[in-house]
Design a protein around this motif. Structure first.
Motif, short mmCIF file in Angstrom:
data_model
loop_
_atom_site.label_atom_id
_atom_site.label_comp_id
_atom_site.label_asym_id
_atom_site.label_seq_id
_atom_site.Cartn_x
_atom_site.Cartn_y
_atom_site.Cartn_z
N VAL A 90 143.41 65.51 -13.35
CA VAL A 90 143.28 66.75 -12.60
C VAL A 90 144.69 67.22 -12.24
O VAL A 90 145.44 66.51 -11.59
N TYR A 91 145.03 68.42 -12.68
CA TYR A 91 146.32 69.03 -12.32
C TYR A 91 146.04 70.02 -11.20
O TYR A 91 145.14 70.86 -11.31
N SER A 92 146.81 69.90 -10.12
CA SER A 92 146.54 70.75 -8.96
C SER A 92 147.80 71.03 -8.16
O SER A 92 148.82 70.37 -8.32
N GLU A 93 147.65 72.00 -7.26
CA GLU A 93 148.64 72.20 -6.22
C GLU A 93 148.50 71.02 -5.26
O GLU A 93 147.43 70.42 -5.16
N VAL A 135 142.90 73.46 -7.76
CA VAL A 135 142.88 72.80 -9.07
C VAL A 135 143.23 73.80 -10.16
O VAL A 135 142.63 74.87 -10.27
N ILE A 136 144.22 73.44 -10.95
CA ILE A 136 144.66 74.29 -12.05
C ILE A 136 143.80 74.02 -13.28
O ILE A 136 143.28 74.94 -13.91
N GLN A 190 146.51 63.02 -27.52
CA GLN A 190 146.59 64.39 -27.99
C GLN A 190 147.46 65.21 -27.04
O GLN A 190 147.54 64.90 -25.85
N LYS A 191 148.03 66.27 -27.55
CA LYS A 191 148.79 67.19 -26.70
C LYS A 191 147.82 67.88 -25.74
O LYS A 191 146.78 68.37 -26.14
N MET A 192 148.16 67.88 -24.45
CA MET A 192 147.33 68.57 -23.46
C MET A 192 147.92 69.96 -23.26
O MET A 192 149.13 70.11 -23.14
N GLU A 193 147.08 70.94 -23.21
CA GLU A 193 147.52 72.33 -23.15
C GLU A 193 147.84 72.81 -21.73
O GLU A 193 147.92 74.00 -21.49
N ILE A 194 148.07 71.89 -20.80
CA ILE A 194 148.32 72.28 -19.42
C ILE A 194 149.60 73.11 -19.29
O ILE A 194 149.65 74.07 -18.53
N SER A 195 150.62 72.78 -20.05
CA SER A 195 151.88 73.53 -19.96
C SER A 195 151.68 74.99 -20.38
O SER A 195 152.21 75.91 -19.77
N ALA A 196 150.91 75.20 -21.44
CA ALA A 196 150.64 76.57 -21.91
C ALA A 196 149.83 77.33 -20.87
O ALA A 196 150.06 78.52 -20.62
N ILE A 197 148.88 76.65 -20.23
CA ILE A 197 148.06 77.29 -19.18
C ILE A 197 148.95 77.71 -18.02
O ILE A 197 148.83 78.83 -17.52
N LEU A 198 149.87 76.86 -17.63
CA LEU A 198 150.76 77.19 -16.51
C LEU A 198 151.72 78.30 -16.86
O LEU A 198 152.09 79.10 -16.00
N GLU A 199 152.16 78.37 -18.11
CA GLU A 199 153.05 79.44 -18.53
C GLU A 199 152.38 80.80 -18.36
O GLU A 199 153.02 81.79 -18.01
N ALA A 200 151.08 80.84 -18.58
CA ALA A 200 150.34 82.09 -18.45
C ALA A 200 150.33 82.60 -17.02
O ALA A 200 150.22 83.80 -16.77
N PHE A 201 150.47 81.67 -16.03
CA PHE A 201 150.47 82.06 -14.63
C PHE A 201 151.83 82.62 -14.18
O PHE A 201 151.89 83.28 -13.16
N LYS A 202 152.87 82.37 -14.93
CA LYS A 202 154.22 82.80 -14.52
C LYS A 202 154.44 84.27 -14.75
O LYS A 202 153.90 84.96 -15.51
#
Length: 173
Positions: free
Chosen positions: A10-13, A73-74, A161-173
């Motif tokens: 779980v990725y979160s604030e 939760v992101i 596997q590569k997790m796409e969390i970085s790409a998801i966070l980039e979309a928020f910037k």
């Protein structure tokens, strides 16, 4: 469906009360958390929860969906053991005289690929990282000698596997 071990990431604030709400999701469904670790993630200002449970895939999908409904939760992911690389760590406190009087202790340390992290007159401390089964095996070997204290961490895990969390966070910037 059969029960399997799942690792939920779980990725979160980092907000007060989130851990309580997440654990409540498991409580309501009577699912026991086998391991829990919370730390900084690879992304600045984002925390990562690693939660290990034994349940069905249907239940883990429902749980991940409920977790993602939490405002902070992101993104949440789940994986089976074959899809991750994971470790636990443990430390063992043993009476110092055994280190010098029992040659077998030295062999156990060497054979288990453990390391001595500190030695004092009263005790020494062994550190071991690895799979839970490796830690349990070391515990069983040391138990006859008397373990003064023992502590084990929760699972730490990364996906193969590569997790796409970085790409998801980039979309928020």
């Amino acid at each position: 469906m059969e029960n399997k071990t799942f690792t939920i990431s779980v990725y979160s604030e980092n907000n007060v009360g989130l851990l309580n709400r997440i654990s409540g999701i498991f409580l309501k469904r009577h699912i026991n958390i086998l391991s829990l670790n919370v730390s900084e993630s690879e992304i600045e200002a984002v925390s990562r929860f690693i939660i290990v449970v034994n349940t069905t895939e249907k239940w883990v999908q429902n749980i991940v969906g409920q977790i993602e409904k939490q405002i902070e939760v992101i993104k949440a992911f789940y994986h089976v053991d074959e899809e991750t690389i994971f470790l636990e760590s443990a430390i063992f406190k043993i009476a110092s005289n055994l280190l010098f009087d029992e040659r077998q202790i030295q062999n156990i340390i060497k054979d288990s690929k453990s390391e001595i992290v500190t030695v004092s007159r009263e005790f020494f401390v062994i550190s071991k990282s690895g799979k839970r089964s490796e830690i349990e095996d070391l515990y069983e070997k040391l138990k006859p000698f008397g373990i003064m204290q023992f502590a084990r961490s929760g699972r730490i895990s990364i996906s193969k596997q590569k997790m796409e969390i970085s790409a998801i966070l980039e979309a928020f910037k």
